[in-house]
Design an enzyme around this catalytic site. Structure first.
Site, short mmCIF file in Angstrom:
data_model
loop_
_atom_site.label_atom_id
_atom_site.label_comp_id
_atom_site.label_asym_id
_atom_site.label_seq_id
_atom_site.Cartn_x
_atom_site.Cartn_y
_atom_site.Cartn_z
N THR A 32 11.19 -1.46 18.61
CA THR A 32 9.77 -1.56 18.27
C THR A 32 9.10 -0.20 18.47
O THR A 32 9.75 0.75 18.94
CB THR A 32 9.07 -2.68 19.08
N GLY A 59 -0.12 -0.13 4.01
CA GLY A 59 -1.33 0.57 3.57
C GLY A 59 -2.55 -0.33 3.75
O GLY A 59 -3.63 0.14 4.11
N GLU A 161 -1.50 5.75 -3.00
CA GLU A 161 -0.59 5.94 -4.14
C GLU A 161 -0.66 7.38 -4.66
O GLU A 161 -0.33 7.63 -5.82
CB GLU A 161 -0.94 4.92 -5.26
N HIS A 187 6.10 3.70 -3.86
CA HIS A 187 5.25 4.88 -3.67
C HIS A 187 6.07 6.16 -3.56
O HIS A 187 7.29 6.13 -3.60
CB HIS A 187 4.33 4.66 -2.47
N ARG A 250 1.55 -2.92 14.27
CA ARG A 250 2.51 -1.86 14.60
C ARG A 250 3.66 -1.87 13.59
O ARG A 250 3.97 -2.90 13.00
CB ARG A 250 3.08 -2.11 16.00
N GLU A 328 9.89 -2.13 -17.66
CA GLU A 328 8.93 -2.87 -16.83
C GLU A 328 7.55 -2.19 -16.91
O GLU A 328 7.47 -0.96 -17.01
CB GLU A 328 9.42 -2.89 -15.37
C1 LIG Z 1 -4.73 2.34 -3.53
C2 LIG Z 1 -3.97 1.39 -2.65
N1 LIG Z 1 -4.50 1.04 -1.45
C3 LIG Z 1 -3.86 0.20 -0.62
C4 LIG Z 1 -2.63 -0.33 -0.95
C5 LIG Z 1 -1.96 -1.26 0.00
O1 LIG Z 1 -0.74 -0.72 0.47
P1 LIG Z 1 0.42 -1.69 0.99
O2 LIG Z 1 1.06 -2.32 -0.18
O3 LIG Z 1 1.34 -0.78 1.75
O4 LIG Z 1 -0.23 -2.69 1.89
C6 LIG Z 1 -2.04 -0.03 -2.17
C7 LIG Z 1 -0.77 -0.64 -2.54
O5 LIG Z 1 -0.06 -0.28 -3.40
C8 LIG Z 1 -2.73 0.88 -3.04
O6 LIG Z 1 -2.20 1.23 -4.21
#
Ligand SMILES: Cc1ncc(COP(=O)(O)O)c(C=O)c1O
Length: 393
Positions: A32, A59, A161, A187, A250, A328
């Site tokens: 962890t 994200g 992104e 990403h 985390r 795709e």
């Molecule tokens: C602009 C943006 N913000 C936030 C996120 C959320 O990221 P995650 O998928 O890692 O939660 C994404 C996901 O692709 C995103 O493109």
């Protein structure tokens, strides 16, 4: 799951990543959040050019923690300006942190918020601008950055992104007070799932580290704060002081091990993605597709097919051509287009006239993207452009 001849992403977790991970698992018994996470955060901060980074599990978690921090720092303000063309977690984190989202349209040149529209929305209630650097384009100009700095408006950059973009040499993710990154599979680099919260402020960093781990004071990595709070709360067990409202977002040592490996090739991968994008734009027909992007400082995420003019039949033909070539695609670009059309915002949508979101609406109905990844073959890009050439108007 359908296998595509050209998927959105390929080979993002390499054989080498897997072998390094297996070696780590065999030689370690702590998995962890620990030393590897700290190492990854330090290396990421060096790569980006910030003082502090906090590794989280996505994200979306980075978005949420950042907006929760904003709600503690800007207690008397109630609005956050955000583009309608973004990811749902940006908007959801604004709402969940007690702010009102104020939506603005975007520009087609960089798919980011329209600066003149933002200026009109700024007022005494504005707590922050939550900018999305969309699809690998730089989401703001130097003039606009100067403008919001002069007005002392808090800027949060969603760079989820767009890893590696730069505004006149300064990396995206270092331009505001907080920035967010995602390391989800497709990403620019991946830890399978993962995200990062970055800042130059010790106060913000301590809050991010605590909120990541249940709000616990001992997670703050801020000895001065720990000492002060401990002496103010002598009735509490000092290991269990929940100093701020927190979550458990985390990440693990395993993801950090992958992140450290991926970071080594991030710059080279960004160069390859940008080369693919240049080739694509060079060959893509200009009579029907919008290609007039602002490419300065960009770090391409995906290859866009955006119609210049509204034309449902033509858009259908393009989709058919992609399907028959097993390519795709995602309609409406990342985030599915206009957030204001999504069911989770139906009560807020009533307050807006979608006619004022010309470019977001255009992206929603007349754009799609196909994947761009470092080892995407040149001949596939050229073939796609030839397929598009053959489409009759
Ligand atoms: C602009 C943006 N913000 C936030 C996120 C959320 O990221 P995650 O998928 O890692 O939660 C994404 C996901 O692709 C995103 O493109």
């Amino acid at each position: 799951m359908k296998k595509f001849n050209w998927p959105l992403m390929s080979n993002n977790i390499t054989q080498n990543d897997k072998e390094i991970l297996i070696k780590f698992i065999k030689s370690s018994d702590k998995f962890t959040n620990g030393e590897k996470v700290k190492q990854f955060e330090k290396k990421w901060s060096q790569w980006l050019g910030v003082k502090y980074s906090t590794f989280v599990n996505s994200g979306a978690s980075a978005n949420l923690v950042s907006l929760k921090i904003l709600s503690e720092l800007e207690k008397n303000k109630s609005e956050v300006i955000v583009p309608a063309f973004t990811w749902s977690s940006d908007v959801v984190s604004i709402i969940n942190s007690g702010f009102k989202p104020i939506f603005v349209d975007i520009n087609l040149k960089n798919l980011a918020l329209d600066e003149e529209s933002v200026k009109k929305k700024i007022n005494k209630k504005t707590a922050a601008i939550f900018l999305t650097h969309a699809m690998g384009f730089v989401g703001l100009s130097k003039n606009f950055l100067n403008y919001i700095n002069k007005k002392k408006i808090f800027l949060i950059e969603d760079t989820c992104e767009s890893h590696g973009i730069n505004l006149n040499g300064k990396k995206g993710g270092t331009l505001g007070q907080i920035s967010n990154f995602s390391f989800y599979y497709a990403h620019h680099m991946s830890t399978i799932e993962g995200g990062m919260i970055c800042t130059n402020s010790k106060e913000i960093d301590s809050l991010a580290k605590m909120k990541r781990g249940h709000g616990l004071l001992r997670d703050s990595q801020n000895q001065k704060l720990i000492n002060n709070v401990k002496s103010a709360y002598k009735d509490l067990n000092s290991d269990f002081i929940f100093f701020t409202e927190g979550f458990n977002v985390r990440n693990t040592e395993l993801s950090a091990v992958i992140g450290i490996e991926q970071l080594k090739r991030l710059d080279a991968n960004i160069r390859s993605r940008n080369k693919n994008h240049e080739l694509f734009l060079k060959h893509l027909r200009k009579d029907i597709f919008f290609t007039d992007f602002d490419l300065k400082g960009s770090s391409n995420y995906a290859l866009h097919l955006i119609l210049k003019k509204k034309n449902k039949n033509l858009f259908k033909k393009i989709i058919l051509a992609l399907k028959s070539n097993s390519i795709e695609y995602r309609i409406g670009s990342a985030g599915g287009g206009n957030q204001l059309r999504q069911p989770y915002l139906k009560s807020i949508k009533k307050k807006y006239n979608l006619k004022n979101f010309t470019n977001t609406e255009h992206m929603h109905f007349y754009s799609l993207y196909v994947g761009n990844y470092p080892d995407l073959e040149r001949n596939k890009i050229i073939k796609l452009c030839k397929v598009m050439d053959k489409i009759n108007l």
